[in-house]
Design a protein around this motif. Sequence first.
Motif, mmCIF file in Angstrom:
data_model
loop_
_atom_site.group_PDB
_atom_site.id
_atom_site.type_symbol
_atom_site.label_atom_id
_atom_site.label_comp_id
_atom_site.label_asym_id
_atom_site.label_seq_id
_atom_site.Cartn_x
_atom_site.Cartn_y
_atom_site.Cartn_z
ATOM 1 N N ILE A 10 0.836 -1.210 0.000
ATOM 2 C CA ILE A 10 0.000 0.000 0.000
ATOM 3 C C ILE A 10 0.865 1.253 0.000
ATOM 4 C CG2 ILE A 10 -1.627 1.352 1.382
ATOM 5 C CD1 ILE A 10 -2.926 -1.315 2.200
ATOM 6 N N PHE A 11 1.904 1.282 0.839
ATOM 7 C CA PHE A 11 2.793 2.448 0.870
ATOM 8 C C PHE A 11 3.547 2.616 -0.442
ATOM 9 C CE2 PHE A 11 2.714 2.030 5.667
ATOM 10 C CZ PHE A 11 1.996 3.201 5.859
ATOM 11 N N ALA A 12 3.970 1.511 -1.032
ATOM 12 C CA ALA A 12 4.669 1.592 -2.319
ATOM 13 C C ALA A 12 3.731 2.125 -3.394
ATOM 14 C CB ALA A 12 5.215 0.228 -2.711
ATOM 15 N N TYR A 13 2.492 1.672 -3.393
ATOM 16 C CA TYR A 13 1.526 2.130 -4.385
ATOM 17 C C TYR A 13 1.237 3.623 -4.230
ATOM 18 C CZ TYR A 13 -2.804 2.834 -6.895
ATOM 19 O OH TYR A 13 -3.759 3.326 -7.727
ATOM 20 N N THR A 14 1.048 4.086 -3.003
ATOM 21 C CA THR A 14 0.759 5.512 -2.804
ATOM 22 C C THR A 14 1.968 6.364 -3.166
ATOM 23 O OG1 THR A 14 1.329 5.330 -0.453
ATOM 24 C CG2 THR A 14 -1.001 5.141 -1.035
ATOM 25 N N GLY A 15 3.159 5.892 -2.865
ATOM 26 C CA GLY A 15 4.369 6.628 -3.234
ATOM 27 C C GLY A 15 4.526 6.718 -4.735
ATOM 28 N N LEU A 16 4.300 5.620 -5.424
ATOM 29 C CA LEU A 16 4.409 5.618 -6.881
ATOM 30 C C LEU A 16 3.318 6.457 -7.532
ATOM 31 C CD1 LEU A 16 5.404 1.936 -7.716
ATOM 32 C CD2 LEU A 16 6.784 3.984 -7.947
ATOM 33 N N SER A 17 2.113 6.381 -7.012
ATOM 34 C CA SER A 17 1.030 7.142 -7.630
ATOM 35 C C SER A 17 1.255 8.651 -7.472
ATOM 36 C CB SER A 17 -0.324 6.741 -7.052
ATOM 37 O OG SER A 17 -0.414 7.095 -5.692
ATOM 38 N N SER A 18 1.815 9.081 -6.350
ATOM 39 C CA SER A 18 2.087 10.512 -6.192
ATOM 40 C C SER A 18 3.207 10.956 -7.130
ATOM 41 C CB SER A 18 2.444 10.845 -4.746
ATOM 42 O OG SER A 18 3.668 10.245 -4.396
ATOM 43 N N LYS A 19 4.208 10.106 -7.327
ATOM 44 C CA LYS A 19 5.278 10.447 -8.269
ATOM 45 C C LYS A 19 4.747 10.474 -9.697
ATOM 46 C CE LYS A 19 9.115 8.903 -5.476
ATOM 47 N NZ LYS A 19 10.281 8.064 -5.343
ATOM 48 N N ILE A 20 3.875 9.562 -10.033
ATOM 49 C CA ILE A 20 3.272 9.547 -11.371
ATOM 50 C C ILE A 20 2.452 10.807 -11.581
ATOM 51 C CG2 ILE A 20 1.541 8.384 -12.805
ATOM 52 C CD1 ILE A 20 2.615 5.729 -11.652
ATOM 53 N N ASP A 21 1.705 11.239 -10.577
ATOM 54 C CA ASP A 21 0.929 12.480 -10.685
ATOM 55 C C ASP A 21 1.835 13.684 -10.903
ATOM 56 O OD1 ASP A 21 -1.480 11.190 -10.417
ATOM 57 O OD2 ASP A 21 -1.621 11.550 -8.242
ATOM 58 N N LYS A 22 2.959 13.758 -10.200
ATOM 59 C CA LYS A 22 3.896 14.868 -10.372
ATOM 60 C C LYS A 22 4.459 14.896 -11.786
ATOM 61 C CE LYS A 22 5.434 15.197 -5.577
ATOM 62 N NZ LYS A 22 6.569 15.014 -4.650
ATOM 63 N N VAL A 23 4.848 13.731 -12.295
ATOM 64 C CA VAL A 23 5.392 13.657 -13.653
ATOM 65 C C VAL A 23 4.325 14.041 -14.674
ATOM 66 C CG1 VAL A 23 6.285 12.057 -15.398
ATOM 67 C CG2 VAL A 23 7.179 11.990 -13.077
ATOM 68 N N TYR A 24 3.099 13.575 -14.482
ATOM 69 C CA TYR A 24 2.008 13.901 -15.400
ATOM 70 C C TYR A 24 1.733 15.406 -15.417
ATOM 71 C CZ TYR A 24 -2.592 14.139 -17.469
ATOM 72 O OH TYR A 24 -3.650 14.476 -18.259
ATOM 73 N N LYS A 25 1.735 16.038 -14.252
ATOM 74 C CA LYS A 25 1.509 17.481 -14.191
ATOM 75 C C LYS A 25 2.626 18.245 -14.878
ATOM 76 C CE LYS A 25 -1.286 17.405 -10.018
ATOM 77 N NZ LYS A 25 -1.353 17.709 -8.593
ATOM 78 N N LYS A 26 3.867 17.790 -14.711
ATOM 79 C CA LYS A 26 5.004 18.445 -15.360
ATOM 80 C C LYS A 26 4.920 18.291 -16.874
ATOM 81 C CE LYS A 26 10.029 18.763 -15.392
ATOM 82 N NZ LYS A 26 9.981 20.030 -15.994
ATOM 83 N N ILE A 27 4.570 17.099 -17.324
ATOM 84 C CA ILE A 27 4.456 16.873 -18.766
ATOM 85 C C ILE A 27 3.322 17.698 -19.346
ATOM 86 C CG2 ILE A 27 3.805 15.154 -20.502
ATOM 87 C CD1 ILE A 27 5.376 13.106 -18.875
ATOM 88 N N SER A 28 2.185 17.751 -18.693
ATOM 89 C CA SER A 28 1.056 18.517 -19.230
ATOM 90 C C SER A 28 1.350 20.012 -19.202
ATOM 91 C CB SER A 28 -0.225 18.206 -18.466
ATOM 92 O OG SER A 28 -0.112 18.619 -17.131
ATOM 93 N N LYS A 29 2.162 20.480 -18.243
ATOM 94 C CA LYS A 29 2.537 21.888 -18.186
ATOM 95 C C LYS A 29 3.509 22.231 -19.313
ATOM 96 C CE LYS A 29 5.292 25.047 -15.535
ATOM 97 N NZ LYS A 29 6.448 25.032 -14.688
ATOM 98 N N ASP A 30 4.479 21.330 -19.559
ATOM 99 C CA ASP A 30 5.494 21.573 -20.568
ATOM 100 C C ASP A 30 4.983 21.371 -21.987
ATOM 101 O OD1 ASP A 30 7.316 22.242 -18.678
ATOM 102 O OD2 ASP A 30 8.327 20.301 -18.660
ATOM 103 N N SER A 31 3.974 20.548 -22.169
ATOM 104 C CA SER A 31 3.494 20.301 -23.525
ATOM 105 C C SER A 31 2.567 21.435 -23.930
ATOM 106 C CB SER A 31 2.767 18.961 -23.614
ATOM 107 O OG SER A 31 1.628 18.992 -22.799
ATOM 108 N N VAL A 32 3.107 22.350 -24.691
ATOM 109 C CA VAL A 32 2.369 23.545 -25.086
ATOM 110 C C VAL A 32 1.555 23.288 -26.323
ATOM 111 C CG1 VAL A 32 2.663 25.928 -25.836
ATOM 112 C CG2 VAL A 32 4.122 25.005 -24.059
ATOM 113 N N GLY A 33 2.041 22.413 -27.188
ATOM 114 C CA GLY A 33 1.386 22.192 -28.461
ATOM 115 C C GLY A 33 1.889 23.213 -29.467
ATOM 116 N N ILE A 34 1.308 23.211 -30.624
ATOM 117 C CA ILE A 34 1.743 24.132 -31.672
ATOM 118 C C ILE A 34 1.084 25.482 -31.444
ATOM 119 C CG2 ILE A 34 1.733 24.592 -34.139
ATOM 120 C CD1 ILE A 34 1.763 21.606 -34.597
ATOM 121 N N LYS A 35 1.927 26.486 -31.263
ATOM 122 C CA LYS A 35 1.416 27.841 -31.152
ATOM 123 C C LYS A 35 1.343 28.416 -32.552
ATOM 124 C CE LYS A 35 3.044 28.724 -26.537
ATOM 125 N NZ LYS A 35 3.812 29.585 -25.655
#
Length: 100
Positions: A10-35
């Motif tokens: 359970i602790f491993a899953y919660t730790g991994l899921s929070s890291k996955i959320d951080k990476v997803y937020k960073k990727i969605s912030k950085d992906s601007v798309g074509i301006k």
Amino acid sequence: MEYVIILVIIFAYTGLSSKIDKVYKKISKDSVGIKDFKELIGKNVTVMLDDDYVFPPKGILKSYDNIWIEIESYNKKNKKEISFYRVSKIQSITLDENSN
């Protein structure tokens, strides 16, 4: 013993899921798309970037795609320089008053 293993999972899953959320937020912030820079191609522009530049890059916007923009400028010896800047690092692009 089974409870300890279940708690570790359970602790491993919660730790991994929070890291996955951080990476997803960073990727969605950085992906601007074509301006859309079509109206700025061939004109003098000033580019404000996230990076700390003393003088923001200035020059003629030559081309762009979804990752890079190409700026043509001239150095002090009047030689042409081509610079590429990452689209995701751009804060703003302003049209210079003395442009075409």
